[in-house]
Design an enzyme around this catalytic site. Structure first.
Site, mmCIF file in Angstrom:
data_model
loop_
_atom_site.group_PDB
_atom_site.id
_atom_site.type_symbol
_atom_site.label_atom_id
_atom_site.label_comp_id
_atom_site.label_asym_id
_atom_site.label_seq_id
_atom_site.Cartn_x
_atom_site.Cartn_y
_atom_site.Cartn_z
ATOM 1 N N GLU A 39 0.147 0.232 0.391
ATOM 2 C CA GLU A 39 0.714 -0.186 1.668
ATOM 3 C C GLU A 39 2.132 0.330 1.867
ATOM 4 O OE1 GLU A 39 1.203 -4.396 2.052
ATOM 5 O OE2 GLU A 39 1.664 -4.680 -0.064
ATOM 6 N N LYS A 127 -9.710 22.508 -11.845
ATOM 7 C CA LYS A 127 -10.032 21.942 -13.156
ATOM 8 C C LYS A 127 -11.511 21.602 -13.329
ATOM 9 C CE LYS A 127 -5.302 20.457 -13.887
ATOM 10 N NZ LYS A 127 -4.807 21.323 -12.791
#
Length: 334
Positions: A39, A127
């Site tokens: 938030e 990756k």
């Protein structure tokens, strides 16, 4: 294609997600829903983009399928950027990476099918190619889930695709902010390996190419974005030289090798030679087609790719002067 659309961006307060939002706003979508867990980051982004009335901020986690299904109602396009992306933290907390990068992605897929979303574009990473760490393995599985969704979506119109790219310069937790902090504090620069090479691009470049991939996507593809390669040691030296040219007090620390972190590789790969056999390309990206046909070539202006691997080990690295220009153009020098 984004004008007038209802768009959901997961991880929309992160480095890539928030830049996707900024660039989408230029196309005047009907609404952008930003879903993230933090938030505080949402508060900051709300302040930055306060003049826009077509943004909705949703607190939620992609692990929560009910929340994702609710957030996806009436959505046309999903850009999925939420992930656990740091190699060491995923290595020490592997099942947490599975919950977010695997279960979370499946929640996105099922909610998109249930709500008949037009397109889902999932952000992936270099990756995933021959992964040696948990983060890469979980993101590879997420790619497989997204690709497989094309085959069991039934009558749903959703087109699923992935976008795979390397390191994003200046993003949260990346190496450039760390090096700059160490230089400013006159501490030694901690380098894992002096032979380490990485694909690099700026945050705006990464977000722009994700949007381009969303336009090209017809379903089932993995888009591999083309980007420059550099030695991390050269990057550190360029930052030191730039700091010394602008600061009254020169940097007197040194570059110290500390060894590769758990799960880390000296070089990265974006596409294997086997994948290139079913890949097409334009000047900005490769498109690896899981359906082994020529629809990308004939419909989207891509041409067939020669058989080759796309790796930071085999690509020609930037010279130090080129690295400096790259950093200058992306406002990442001192």
């Amino acid at each position: 294609m984004y004008q007038g659309k209802n768009i959901l961006v997961t991880g929309g307060t992160g480095s890539i997600g928030s830049e996707i939002v900024r660039q989408l706003l230029k196309y005047e979508p009907n609404v952008i829903r930003i879903l993230s867990r933090d938030e505080s980051k949402q508060f900051d982004l709300q302040y930055e983009l306060k003049e826009y009335s077509n943004i909705r901020y949703l607190i939620g986690d992609i692990r929560d399928k009910d929340r994702i299904n609710y957030a996806t109602k009436d959505i046309d396009i999903i850009f999925h950027a939420a992930a656990l992306k740091h190699v060491p933290s995923s290595e020490y907390n592997p099942f947490e990476a599975v919950k977010t990068n695997v279960f979370g992605v499946q929640n996105i897929i099922e909610s998109a099918i249930d709500n008949n979303v037009e397109k889902v574009v999932a952000v992936s990473t270099d990756k995933v190619v021959n992964p040696t760490n948990t983060m890469g393995a979980t993101k590879l599985l997420s790619e497989k889930l997204v690709s497989a969704a094309e085959h069991y979506k039934g009558s749903a119109k959703t087109a699923f695709s992935c976008v795979r790219f390397g390191n994003v310069m200046g993003s949260r937790g990346s190496v450039i902010p760390l090096f700059k902090k160490q230089i400013k504090q006159n501490n030694d620069i901690t380098l894992t390996d002096k032979d380490m090479t990485r694909f690099m691009m700026s945050v705006p470049q990464a977000a722009k190419l994700v949007l381009n991939a969303g336009e090209f996507s017809t379903g089932g593809e993995t888009y591999v974005l083309k980007m420059p390669v550099l030695f991390i040691n050269d990057l550190a030296e360029v930052l030191i030289e730039d700091y010394n040219s602008k600061s009254q007090q020169s940097y007197t620390g040194k570059i110290t090798e500390v060894g590769i972190r758990p799960g880390e590789k000296v070089y990265e790969e974006l596409m294997t030679s086997e994948e290139s056999e079913r890949a097409f390309e334009n000047d900005k990206m490769y498109a690896i087609d899981s359906l082994l046909n020529d629809r990308i070539n004939t419909k989207q202006g891509f041409t067939k790719t020669d058989k080759k691997e796309y790796s930071s080990k085999t690509e020609k690295p930037l010279l130090k002067e080129e690295i400096k220009d790259l950093l200058k153009n992306t406002n990442l020098l001192f």
